[in-house]
Write a protein that holds these residues in place. Structure first.
Motif, PDB file in Angstrom:
ATOM      1  N   MET A  56      -8.162   5.840  -5.502  1.00 36.02           N
ATOM      2  CA  MET A  56      -7.960   7.270  -5.979  1.00 36.02           C
ATOM      3  C   MET A  56      -6.944   7.949  -5.057  1.00 36.02           C
ATOM      4  N   ALA A 104       5.681   0.731  -4.111  1.00 34.29           N
ATOM      5  CA  ALA A 104       5.203   0.818  -5.368  1.00 34.29           C
ATOM      6  C   ALA A 104       4.818   2.154  -5.666  1.00 34.29           C
ATOM      7  N   SER A 105       4.247   2.413  -6.873  1.00 43.76           N
ATOM      8  CA  SER A 105       3.989   3.873  -7.289  1.00 43.76           C
ATOM      9  C   SER A 105       2.706   4.137  -6.415  1.00 43.76           C
ATOM     10  N   ASN A 106       2.021   3.411  -5.950  1.00 42.24           N
ATOM     11  CA  ASN A 106       0.630   3.638  -4.992  1.00 42.24           C
ATOM     12  C   ASN A 106      -0.258   4.544  -5.786  1.00 42.24           C
ATOM     13  N   TYR A 107      -0.630   4.348  -6.824  1.00 46.16           N
ATOM     14  CA  TYR A 107      -1.688   5.096  -7.520  1.00 46.16           C
ATOM     15  C   TYR A 107      -3.112   4.713  -6.600  1.00 46.16           C
ATOM     16  N   LEU A 108      -3.118   3.565  -6.194  1.00 48.71           N
ATOM     17  CA  LEU A 108      -4.426   3.325  -5.683  1.00 48.71           C
ATOM     18  C   LEU A 108      -3.942   2.565  -4.269  1.00 48.71           C
ATOM     19  N   GLN A 109      -4.740   3.085  -3.237  1.00 44.78           N
ATOM     20  CA  GLN A 109      -4.496   2.597  -1.817  1.00 44.78           C
ATOM     21  C   GLN A 109      -5.665   1.681  -1.461  1.00 44.78           C
ATOM     22  N   ARG A 110      -5.550   0.737  -0.710  1.00 51.17           N
ATOM     23  CA  ARG A 110      -6.446  -0.127  -0.268  1.00 51.17           C
ATOM     24  C   ARG A 110      -7.018   0.440   1.033  1.00 51.17           C
ATOM     25  N   ALA A 111      -8.286   0.650   0.946  1.00 48.69           N
ATOM     26  CA  ALA A 111      -9.095   1.087   2.292  1.00 48.69           C
ATOM     27  C   ALA A 111      -9.300   0.000   2.890  1.00 48.69           C
ATOM     28  N   PRO A 112      -9.193   0.244   4.322  1.00 44.80           N
ATOM     29  CA  PRO A 112      -9.184  -1.047   5.336  1.00 44.80           C
ATOM     30  C   PRO A 112     -10.753  -1.584   5.295  1.00 44.80           C
TER      31      PRO A 112
END
Lengths: 264, 118
Positions: free
Chosen positions: B1, B9-17
């Motif tokens: 979110m 990238a558009s980065n709509y969704l970021q990976r949480a570590p």
């Protein structure tokens, strides 16, 4: 990191006779840095055995009820360890009576198997993906695309309270069926795009409400960026309609397993 | 979110570590990972309740009625007209404001609350 291990000789002193909580298995030298707090607030260390090592911390047997912070600590210790190399995660809650018991009952007899797993999972990480519908968006879509739902909605909305129970039940049933069908189709579409980027997929059963997809992907580190991009693209396309949660890289919780004890 | 501010990238969704919520952690570490037969197991009183609570059963009358109510609560100016008149051609979806019914998040928060008391 080997200070604790160095004291662990077959002759038990006061420190090695204590119960140890075990987080996972790494190669010797791959233990997380000192100063990490684990389950029960104890400092995380390790027990090395001929090239492999268990990530451990001392635990008091009198105090073994899991608390929220213990669950989070278990996960965090493993995630931290992953920064140093391949990690085989254990399920939460495994305690050996002593360091000696950990060696004799696990590290030693399972060494070949553990070494093989460590090789198998080199450079592979677990990525956890969950996708849920945004309730208002998906319900609006259903009302718009299903004429019967729209009609029942109109009818039950105008009915005074308590009236139209049967119609409301039918409406709800239709909506539930639509949600299931949509989730099935959307999950299939998501998997079609993500599966080719993964070496294995493990989907959680028992869906939660409004869930489209909840599962783990085993991905080679060098494909991580590709996976990020693919999922980002999906999230962009589904913005407002689905919510995503994306976590990783994690140790391969969903993909590791040992032979059952009796069958070795 | 989360919307990222960097990257190509558009980065709509970021990976949480790492998993942030208890429910996510429970999913991962309570019934996954290496399991051993010979060990003392920490008791996980309460935690099993959480996992069961989190797995909501879909097919029940209560659920149907709740869905019906949720559908009736929707404020869909565009679709409303189309639905009533059955003129679904040309109707525009998407005029609603998504995110208000953040049921899923609410549920996660609720579950977190439950375990806070140890």
């Amino acid at each position: 990191m080997s200070a604790r291990a160095a004291t662990a000789t077959p002759t038990e002193d006061s420190s090695t006779a204590r119960p140890v909580y075990v987080y996972g298995v790494v190669r010797a030298g791959g233990l997380p840095s000192r100063g990490l707090t684990g389950v029960d607030g104890a400092e995380v260390g390790g027990v090395e055995h001929e090239g492999i090592a268990a990530i451990t911390s001392p635990i008091s047997v009198k105090h073994v009820r899991a608390r929220r912070r213990d669950l989070l600590a278990h996960s965090e210790v493993l995630t931290k360890a992953l920064e140093h190399g391949t990690v085989l995660p254990l399920q939460f809650g495994i305690v050996f009576e002593t360091e000696k018991a950990l060696r004799a009952g696990f590290l030693e007899p399972r060494k070949p198997e553990l070494e093989k797993l460590l090789r198998d999972f080199d450079g592979r990480v677990e990525l956890r993906v969950t996708a849920f519908y945004v309730e208002e968006a998906i319900l609006a879509e259903i009302v718009e695309q299903n004429g019967r739902v729209a009609r029942l909605r109109a009818a039950t909305r105008s009915a005074p309270g308590g009236v139209g129970y049967g119609a409301r039940l039918e409406l709800g049933e239709l909506v539930a069926a639509e949600l299931r069908a949509r989730a099935r189709n959307d999950a299939r579409a998501l998997l079609e795009q993500l599966r080719p980027l993964a070496m294995a997929v493990d989907l959680d059963e028992e869906p939660l409400e409004h869930q489209v997809l909840r599962g783990s992907f085993l991905v080679a580190r060098e494909r991580l960026e590709k996976f990020d991009e693919a999922l980002d693209e999906i999230a962009k396309r589904q913005a407002g309609r689905m919510q995503f949660k994306y976590v990783g890289p994690l140790p391969p919780h969903s993909f590791v397993s040992l032979e059952p004890e009796g069958r070795r | 979110m989360a919307i990222a501010t960097h990257g190509t990238a558009s980065n709509y969704l970021q990976r949480a570590p790492s998993p942030s919520g208890l429910v996510d952690v429970v999913d991962l570490i309570l019934d996954k990972g290496l399991v051993l037969d010979a060990y003392i197991r920490i008791s996980v009183i309460g935690i099993e309740l959480i996992t069961i609570d989190a797995r909501i059963v879909i097919a029940s009358i209560d659920t149907y009625l709740r869905f019906a109510e949720a559908v009736n609560r929707l404020d869909l100016t565009q679709t409303e007209v189309a639905g009533l008149a059955e003129l679904r051609e040309g109707s525009k979806g998407g005029s609603f404001e998504p995110g208000g019914g953040d049921k899923e998040k609410g549920m996660y928060e609720g579950l977190k609350e439950k375990v806070k008391g140890d």
